[in-house]
Design a protein around this motif. Structure first.
Motif, mmCIF file in Angstrom:
data_model
loop_
_atom_site.group_PDB
_atom_site.id
_atom_site.type_symbol
_atom_site.label_atom_id
_atom_site.label_comp_id
_atom_site.label_asym_id
_atom_site.label_seq_id
_atom_site.Cartn_x
_atom_site.Cartn_y
_atom_site.Cartn_z
ATOM 1 N N MET A 97 8.639 72.545 -65.865
ATOM 2 C CA MET A 97 9.362 73.653 -65.252
ATOM 3 C C MET A 97 9.068 73.679 -63.756
ATOM 4 S SD MET A 97 8.914 76.689 -68.041
ATOM 5 C CE MET A 97 10.401 77.556 -67.572
ATOM 6 N N ASN A 98 10.047 74.094 -62.973
ATOM 7 C CA ASN A 98 9.839 74.279 -61.542
ATOM 8 C C ASN A 98 9.048 75.560 -61.316
ATOM 9 O OD1 ASN A 98 11.379 72.026 -60.656
ATOM 10 N ND2 ASN A 98 13.259 73.189 -60.998
ATOM 11 N N THR A 99 7.995 75.476 -60.517
ATOM 12 C CA THR A 99 7.254 76.658 -60.095
ATOM 13 C C THR A 99 7.154 76.618 -58.578
ATOM 14 O OG1 THR A 99 5.134 75.504 -60.350
ATOM 15 C CG2 THR A 99 5.869 76.862 -62.210
ATOM 16 N N LEU A 100 6.941 77.782 -57.988
ATOM 17 C CA LEU A 100 6.814 77.885 -56.539
ATOM 18 C C LEU A 100 5.355 77.731 -56.139
ATOM 19 C CD1 LEU A 100 9.197 80.938 -56.063
ATOM 20 C CD2 LEU A 100 9.739 78.512 -55.794
ATOM 21 N N LYS A 101 5.105 76.875 -55.169
ATOM 22 C CA LYS A 101 3.752 76.597 -54.681
ATOM 23 C C LYS A 101 3.729 76.729 -53.165
ATOM 24 C CE LYS A 101 3.333 73.006 -58.237
ATOM 25 N NZ LYS A 101 2.536 73.665 -59.240
ATOM 26 N N ALA A 102 2.610 77.181 -52.637
ATOM 27 C CA ALA A 102 2.475 77.374 -51.187
ATOM 28 C C ALA A 102 2.730 76.072 -50.429
ATOM 29 C CB ALA A 102 1.093 77.923 -50.849
ATOM 30 N N ARG B 288 28.923 73.329 -44.168
ATOM 31 C CA ARG B 288 29.652 74.602 -44.297
ATOM 32 C C ARG B 288 29.007 75.567 -45.268
ATOM 33 N NH1 ARG B 288 35.276 72.319 -46.019
ATOM 34 N NH2 ARG B 288 34.690 73.851 -47.546
ATOM 35 N N GLY B 289 28.097 75.095 -46.093
ATOM 36 C CA GLY B 289 27.445 75.953 -47.079
ATOM 37 C C GLY B 289 26.345 75.183 -47.785
ATOM 38 N N VAL B 290 25.507 75.914 -48.503
ATOM 39 C CA VAL B 290 24.373 75.331 -49.212
ATOM 40 C C VAL B 290 24.370 75.843 -50.650
ATOM 41 C CG1 VAL B 290 21.847 75.126 -49.303
ATOM 42 C CG2 VAL B 290 22.999 75.274 -47.083
ATOM 43 N N VAL B 291 24.142 74.935 -51.587
ATOM 44 C CA VAL B 291 23.967 75.285 -52.989
ATOM 45 C C VAL B 291 22.586 74.792 -53.410
ATOM 46 C CG1 VAL B 291 24.822 75.011 -55.355
ATOM 47 C CG2 VAL B 291 26.440 75.056 -53.438
ATOM 48 N N ILE B 292 21.801 75.689 -53.990
ATOM 49 C CA ILE B 292 20.479 75.314 -54.497
ATOM 50 C C ILE B 292 20.585 75.194 -56.006
ATOM 51 C CG2 ILE B 292 18.042 75.960 -54.642
ATOM 52 C CD1 ILE B 292 18.547 77.704 -52.106
ATOM 53 N N ILE B 293 20.159 74.035 -56.532
ATOM 54 C CA ILE B 293 20.220 73.778 -57.975
ATOM 55 C C ILE B 293 18.870 73.294 -58.467
ATOM 56 C CG2 ILE B 293 22.684 73.183 -57.858
ATOM 57 C CD1 ILE B 293 21.820 70.215 -58.256
ATOM 58 N N SER B 294 18.698 73.292 -59.762
ATOM 59 C CA SER B 294 17.515 72.715 -60.380
ATOM 60 C C SER B 294 17.889 71.374 -60.986
ATOM 61 C CB SER B 294 16.977 73.625 -61.479
ATOM 62 O OG SER B 294 15.961 72.962 -62.215
ATOM 63 N N ALA B 295 17.013 70.402 -60.823
ATOM 64 C CA ALA B 295 17.231 69.109 -61.474
ATOM 65 C C ALA B 295 16.647 69.096 -62.889
ATOM 66 C CB ALA B 295 16.617 67.992 -60.641
ATOM 67 N N LYS B 296 15.974 70.185 -63.269
ATOM 68 C CA LYS B 296 15.432 70.294 -64.632
ATOM 69 C C LYS B 296 16.590 70.601 -65.585
ATOM 70 C CE LYS B 296 11.083 70.081 -63.225
ATOM 71 N NZ LYS B 296 10.403 68.807 -63.221
ATOM 72 N N ALA B 297 16.504 70.092 -66.786
ATOM 73 C CA ALA B 297 17.606 70.213 -67.740
ATOM 74 C C ALA B 297 17.832 71.633 -68.238
ATOM 75 C CB ALA B 297 17.352 69.298 -68.940
ATOM 76 N N ASP B 298 16.748 72.436 -68.331
ATOM 77 C CA ASP B 298 16.917 73.727 -69.008
ATOM 78 C C ASP B 298 16.293 74.918 -68.286
ATOM 79 O OD1 ASP B 298 14.297 73.053 -69.354
ATOM 80 O OD2 ASP B 298 14.299 73.225 -71.529
ATOM 81 N N ASN B 299 15.968 74.761 -66.995
ATOM 82 C CA ASN B 299 15.427 75.917 -66.272
ATOM 83 C C ASN B 299 15.659 75.769 -64.781
ATOM 84 O OD1 ASN B 299 12.682 75.034 -64.864
ATOM 85 N ND2 ASN B 299 12.741 74.025 -66.866
ATOM 86 N N HIS C 176 20.679 78.078 -63.902
ATOM 87 C CA HIS C 176 20.826 77.914 -65.346
ATOM 88 C C HIS C 176 19.426 78.018 -65.952
ATOM 89 C CE1 HIS C 176 19.628 73.868 -64.135
ATOM 90 N NE2 HIS C 176 19.237 73.676 -65.379
ATOM 91 N N GLY C 177 19.323 78.615 -67.106
ATOM 92 C CA GLY C 177 18.024 78.757 -67.755
ATOM 93 C C GLY C 177 17.158 79.800 -67.064
ATOM 94 N N ALA C 178 15.850 79.659 -67.260
ATOM 95 C CA ALA C 178 14.890 80.642 -66.740
ATOM 96 C C ALA C 178 14.921 80.698 -65.223
ATOM 97 C CB ALA C 178 13.487 80.281 -67.214
ATOM 98 N N CYS C 179 14.868 81.909 -64.680
ATOM 99 C CA CYS C 179 14.760 82.122 -63.238
ATOM 100 C C CYS C 179 13.936 83.372 -63.021
ATOM 101 C CB CYS C 179 16.129 82.253 -62.592
ATOM 102 S SG CYS C 179 16.010 82.462 -60.796
ATOM 103 N N LEU C 180 12.667 83.180 -62.723
ATOM 104 C CA LEU C 180 11.724 84.294 -62.580
ATOM 105 C C LEU C 180 11.109 84.264 -61.194
ATOM 106 C CD1 LEU C 180 9.988 83.584 -65.980
ATOM 107 C CD2 LEU C 180 11.784 85.276 -65.562
#
Length: 117
Positions: free
Chosen positions: A28-33, A53-64, A109-113
């Motif tokens: 899972m992706n987590t935020l680190k300093a 012209r714009g930015v889209v942030i996505i996850s490369a993880k399959a389910d979160n 998509h998936g978990a976003c906390l």
């Protein structure tokens, strides 16, 4: 040893920048300093490329998307002041993303906390 970047920038032919988040070696992706410098490198590239012209942030993880802050990083804080400094650094980074002069969206998509400005 420097950690491989968890962030990849790809500018599509339509001048939309896609930032992929993929924390190496973690389910899972987590935020680190330590990610702050990685994100700032990408933000600099975006600000310098006036064609974007714009930015889209996505996850490369399959389910979160993002499972929040790395709990171990928080646990290593030895005082409330240290934890507050860490939180302020994260808020500053979110403010830098918000200050981009172009639209920024997250395709979640998936978990976003956590991690919200």
């Amino acid at each position: 040893m420097e950690m491989a970047s968890a962030f990849t920038l790809n500018v599509r032919p339509d001048n939309v920048a896609v930032i992929s988040v993929d924390v190496p070696g973690e389910k899972m992706n987590t935020l680190k300093a330590e990610f702050a410098s990685q994100v700032r490198v990408i933000l600099k590239q975006i600000r310098e490329n006036k064609a974007i012209r714009g930015v889209v942030i996505i996850s490369a993880k399959a389910d979160n998307f993002i499972a929040g802050a790395d709990i171990n990083m928080i646990g290593r804080c030895k005082s409330a002041q240290e934890a507050e400094t860490l939180a302020r650094q994260g808020q500053q980074l979110m403010a830098e993303i918000n200050a981009l002069p172009i639209p920024v969206v997250a395709a979640i998509h998936g978990a976003c906390l956590g991690g919200r400005p």
